[in-house]
Design a protein around this motif. Structure first.
Motif: not given
Ligand code: CU
Length: 70
Positions: A17-31, A56-62
């Motif tokens: 789960c941690e990795n899933a969150v990291k992957r999605v956020l790190l793929a977001t420009p600016g992170v 936007v970051l919150r929405e990526k996680i949810s």
């Protein structure tokens, strides 16, 4: 400018789960950096405030199915 967002996130149950969150956020420009702990229910995001908004970051996680505390 580089900013840090500290979020309380529930629903993460393992390192996957941690990795899933990291992957999605790190793929977001600016992170630039993400720390996630399912034990502490915590996600910390380092990002450029000119490039991406905290909402936007919150929405990526949810969107992954985890609950972000308001
Ligand atoms: Cu998991």
């Amino acid at each position: 400018m580089s900013s840090t967002l500290q979020l309380v996130v529930t629903g993460m149950t393992c390192g996957g789960c941690e990795n899933a969150v990291k992957r999605v956020l790190l793929a977001t420009p600016g992170v630039s950096d993400v720390r996630a702990s399912h034990v502490e229910n915590r996600v910390e995001v380092t990002f450029e405030s000119e490039t991406v908004e905290p909402a936007v970051l919150r929405e990526k996680i949810s969107s992954l199915g985890y609950a972000v505390a308001p």
